[in-house]
Design a protein around this motif. Sequence first.
Motif, PDB file in Angstrom:
ATOM      1  N   GLU A   1       5.677  -3.919   7.522  1.00 29.22           N
ATOM      2  CA  GLU A   1       7.006  -3.509   7.093  1.00 29.22           C
ATOM      3  C   GLU A   1       6.908  -2.365   6.099  1.00 29.22           C
ATOM      4  N   ARG A   2       7.968  -1.565   6.069  1.00 25.87           N
ATOM      5  CA  ARG A   2       8.120  -0.514   5.061  1.00 25.87           C
ATOM      6  C   ARG A   2       9.132  -1.013   4.051  1.00 25.87           C
ATOM      7  N   GLU A   3       8.814  -0.896   2.792  1.00 28.51           N
ATOM      8  CA  GLU A   3       9.698  -1.367   1.734  1.00 28.51           C
ATOM      9  C   GLU A   3      11.089  -0.742   1.884  1.00 28.51           C
ATOM     10  N   GLY A   4      12.105  -1.588   1.895  1.00 24.23           N
ATOM     11  CA  GLY A   4      13.482  -1.128   1.977  1.00 24.23           C
ATOM     12  C   GLY A   4      14.002  -0.869   3.380  1.00 24.23           C
ATOM     13  N   ALA A   5      13.163  -1.013   4.389  1.00 27.40           N
ATOM     14  CA  ALA A   5      13.587  -0.760   5.770  1.00 27.40           C
ATOM     15  C   ALA A   5      13.883  -2.081   6.474  1.00 27.40           C
ATOM     16  N   ASP A   6      14.794  -2.029   7.428  1.00 25.60           N
ATOM     17  CA  ASP A   6      15.161  -3.223   8.174  1.00 25.60           C
ATOM     18  C   ASP A   6      14.207  -3.520   9.328  1.00 25.60           C
ATOM     19  N   LYS A   7      13.594  -2.476   9.857  1.00 27.13           N
ATOM     20  CA  LYS A   7      12.773  -2.602  11.061  1.00 27.13           C
ATOM     21  C   LYS A   7      11.292  -2.457  10.702  1.00 27.13           C
ATOM     22  N   PRO A   8      10.408  -3.260  11.316  1.00 25.94           N
ATOM     23  CA  PRO A   8       8.978  -3.065  11.057  1.00 25.94           C
ATOM     24  C   PRO A   8       8.530  -1.680  11.520  1.00 25.94           C
TER      25      PRO A   8
ATOM     26  N   PRO B   1       8.971   5.198  11.918  1.00 26.36           N
ATOM     27  CA  PRO B   1       8.124   6.101  11.133  1.00 26.36           C
ATOM     28  C   PRO B   1       7.881   5.581   9.716  1.00 26.36           C
ATOM     29  N   VAL B   2       6.812   6.101   9.115  1.00 27.55           N
ATOM     30  CA  VAL B   2       6.472   5.790   7.717  1.00 27.55           C
ATOM     31  C   VAL B   2       6.502   7.099   6.939  1.00 27.55           C
ATOM     32  N   PRO B   3       7.639   7.431   6.314  1.00 30.35           N
ATOM     33  CA  PRO B   3       7.723   8.675   5.537  1.00 30.35           C
ATOM     34  C   PRO B   3       6.791   8.659   4.331  1.00 30.35           C
ATOM     35  N   VAL B   4       6.313   9.836   3.960  1.00 31.77           N
ATOM     36  CA  VAL B   4       5.483   9.974   2.779  1.00 31.77           C
ATOM     37  C   VAL B   4       6.200   9.346   1.580  1.00 31.77           C
ATOM     38  N   GLY B   5       5.443   8.699   0.736  1.00 30.05           N
ATOM     39  CA  GLY B   5       6.018   8.029  -0.432  1.00 30.05           C
ATOM     40  C   GLY B   5       6.419   6.589  -0.181  1.00 30.05           C
ATOM     41  N   SER B   6       6.313   6.131   1.054  1.00 30.97           N
ATOM     42  CA  SER B   6       6.664   4.751   1.392  1.00 30.97           C
ATOM     43  C   SER B   6       5.585   3.776   0.943  1.00 30.97           C
TER      44      SER B   6
ATOM     45  N   VAL C   1       0.865  -1.180   0.000  1.00 32.64           N
ATOM     46  CA  VAL C   1       0.000   0.000   0.000  1.00 32.64           C
ATOM     47  C   VAL C   1       0.902   1.230   0.000  1.00 32.64           C
ATOM     48  N   LEU C   2       0.661   2.135  -0.935  1.00 31.78           N
ATOM     49  CA  LEU C   2       1.440   3.367  -1.041  1.00 31.78           C
ATOM     50  C   LEU C   2       0.886   4.417  -0.081  1.00 31.78           C
TER      51      LEU C   2
ATOM     52  N   GLU D   1       0.775   8.038   0.287  1.00 28.70           N
ATOM     53  CA  GLU D   1       0.991   9.321  -0.356  1.00 28.70           C
ATOM     54  C   GLU D   1       0.448  10.438   0.531  1.00 28.70           C
ATOM     55  N   GLN D   2       0.857  11.670   0.238  1.00 24.74           N
ATOM     56  CA  GLN D   2       0.454  12.805   1.081  1.00 24.74           C
ATOM     57  C   GLN D   2      -1.056  12.998   1.100  1.00 24.74           C
ATOM     58  N   THR D   3      -1.718  12.728  -0.010  1.00 21.61           N
ATOM     59  CA  THR D   3      -3.180  12.897  -0.009  1.00 21.61           C
ATOM     60  C   THR D   3      -3.842  11.940   0.978  1.00 21.61           C
ATOM     61  N   ARG D   4      -3.332  10.742   1.117  1.00 26.50           N
ATOM     62  CA  ARG D   4      -3.873   9.779   2.091  1.00 26.50           C
ATOM     63  C   ARG D   4      -3.642  10.304   3.508  1.00 26.50           C
ATOM     64  N   ILE D   5      -2.427  10.810   3.762  1.00 25.96           N
ATOM     65  CA  ILE D   5      -2.104  11.364   5.081  1.00 25.96           C
ATOM     66  C   ILE D   5      -3.009  12.553   5.392  1.00 25.96           C
ATOM     67  N   ASP D   6      -3.184  13.434   4.428  1.00 27.34           N
ATOM     68  CA  ASP D   6      -4.040  14.614   4.630  1.00 27.34           C
ATOM     69  C   ASP D   6      -5.490  14.228   4.881  1.00 27.34           C
TER      70      ASP D   6
END
Length: 150
Positions: free
Chosen positions: A131-138, A99-104, A24-25, A27-32
């Motif tokens: 998990e976040r794609e590309g991250a080591d930690k959940p 954390p889950v940065p925007v664009g993750s 699931v992406l 994006e900023q619109t989802r966060i907003d």
Amino acid sequence: MRTFDRLAELQSLVGAPLGTSEWVLIEQTRIDRFAAATEDHQWIHTDAERAAAGPFGATIAHGFLTLSLLPVFFQTAFAVADTRMGINYGLNRVRFTAPVPVGSRVRAHMRLLAYEPIAGGAQLTVEATVEREGADKPVCVAVSLTRRYL
């Protein structure tokens, strides 16, 4: 997606993985939209300019936004063919571990912790490790209780 023909099959799978959801992406619109729905407009979520200079270098998703994705994670991780419906019964434990940065992109790995027969179906206790794609930690680990009905 993993599909089980019968709910009763899960009883022998306590302790085992049930499946992995689709990505699931975030994006900023989802966060907003989440901020608007919950009235949580903290700048780390909604102010891209200020967040760029903040501790995470960008806006981040609300922890509860990540948690609110559990239904889609369940829907895309596994299915039980002979059930007519499922309901959320509650949560036993939730931790937002990163954390889950925007664009993750995030997804969940589901593991069955308990199976309890109930009238008309079963209560499942499922650990969802997000998990976040590309991250080591959940980014989130939650123990969810759902009820599935035949």
